[in-house]
Write a protein that holds these residues in place. Sequence first.
Motif, mmCIF file in Angstrom:
data_model
loop_
_atom_site.group_PDB
_atom_site.id
_atom_site.type_symbol
_atom_site.label_atom_id
_atom_site.label_comp_id
_atom_site.label_asym_id
_atom_site.label_seq_id
_atom_site.Cartn_x
_atom_site.Cartn_y
_atom_site.Cartn_z
ATOM 1 N N UNK A 112 -7.447 -19.333 21.877
ATOM 2 C CA UNK A 112 -7.578 -20.735 22.278
ATOM 3 C C UNK A 112 -7.831 -21.619 21.056
ATOM 4 N N UNK A 113 -8.756 -21.207 20.224
ATOM 5 C CA UNK A 113 -9.099 -21.993 19.037
ATOM 6 C C UNK A 113 -7.890 -22.154 18.120
ATOM 7 N N UNK A 131 -11.597 -12.523 22.285
ATOM 8 C CA UNK A 131 -10.207 -12.588 21.846
ATOM 9 C C UNK A 131 -9.500 -13.774 22.485
ATOM 10 N N UNK A 132 -9.721 -13.990 23.771
ATOM 11 C CA UNK A 132 -9.146 -15.161 24.450
ATOM 12 C C UNK A 132 -9.654 -16.441 23.787
ATOM 13 N N UNK A 187 -3.487 -29.332 18.723
ATOM 14 C CA UNK A 187 -4.330 -30.359 19.309
ATOM 15 C C UNK A 187 -4.648 -29.973 20.748
ATOM 16 N N UNK A 188 -5.727 -30.497 21.273
ATOM 17 C CA UNK A 188 -6.219 -30.095 22.596
ATOM 18 C C UNK A 188 -5.201 -30.316 23.706
ATOM 19 N N UNK A 189 -4.633 -31.496 23.786
ATOM 20 C CA UNK A 189 -3.715 -31.831 24.879
ATOM 21 C C UNK A 189 -2.434 -31.013 24.823
ATOM 22 N N UNK A 190 -1.834 -30.926 23.656
ATOM 23 C CA UNK A 190 -0.561 -30.216 23.516
ATOM 24 C C UNK A 190 -0.748 -28.701 23.649
ATOM 25 N N UNK A 246 -2.543 -21.976 26.467
ATOM 26 C CA UNK A 246 -3.800 -21.234 26.476
ATOM 27 C C UNK A 246 -3.850 -20.236 27.619
ATOM 28 N N UNK A 247 -4.634 -19.187 27.437
ATOM 29 C CA UNK A 247 -4.930 -18.247 28.517
ATOM 30 C C UNK A 247 -6.141 -18.816 29.232
ATOM 31 N N UNK A 248 -5.967 -19.137 30.519
ATOM 32 C CA UNK A 248 -7.041 -19.753 31.292
ATOM 33 C C UNK A 248 -7.253 -18.990 32.590
ATOM 34 N N UNK A 249 -8.470 -19.067 33.099
ATOM 35 C CA UNK A 249 -8.794 -18.471 34.391
ATOM 36 C C UNK A 249 -8.572 -19.506 35.474
#
Length: 130
Positions: free
Chosen positions: A99-100, A94-95, A107-110, A115-118
Amino acid sequence: MARSRKQYRLVPGQHPGYFHLPDGSATVYLNPVERTLYTLFLKHPEGILANALPLYRQDLRTLYSHESVYDNKRLMEDTMASLCDESHTVFYSTVSRIKKKFITALGTRKAAPYLIKRDKTGLYKTRATL
């Protein structure tokens, strides 16, 4: 002098499941399970350990009951149980889907702050706010 943390705000859409950036530059749709999990992390900016997710099961149930189009309590309970399962398979997938969707929309940078990150301590969190 302490530096203030930059705010990465999201605006809930008029239709269920949609989040918008305040400047109107992008919209992200999350399905009910994704939105439930994402909202949990928005409510807990301090972060949550994957192993501690069962401690938030009641919060997840409450959030999911507002997000789901189904009234079947057993189905809702099964869905939240799978999200909190100790294998973390549904949690991780789900995370990953969240993210996708943010990366596709922004876009990746923006997308990075949304995002949910560890982090280094194992806490999962997002820098986004409502």
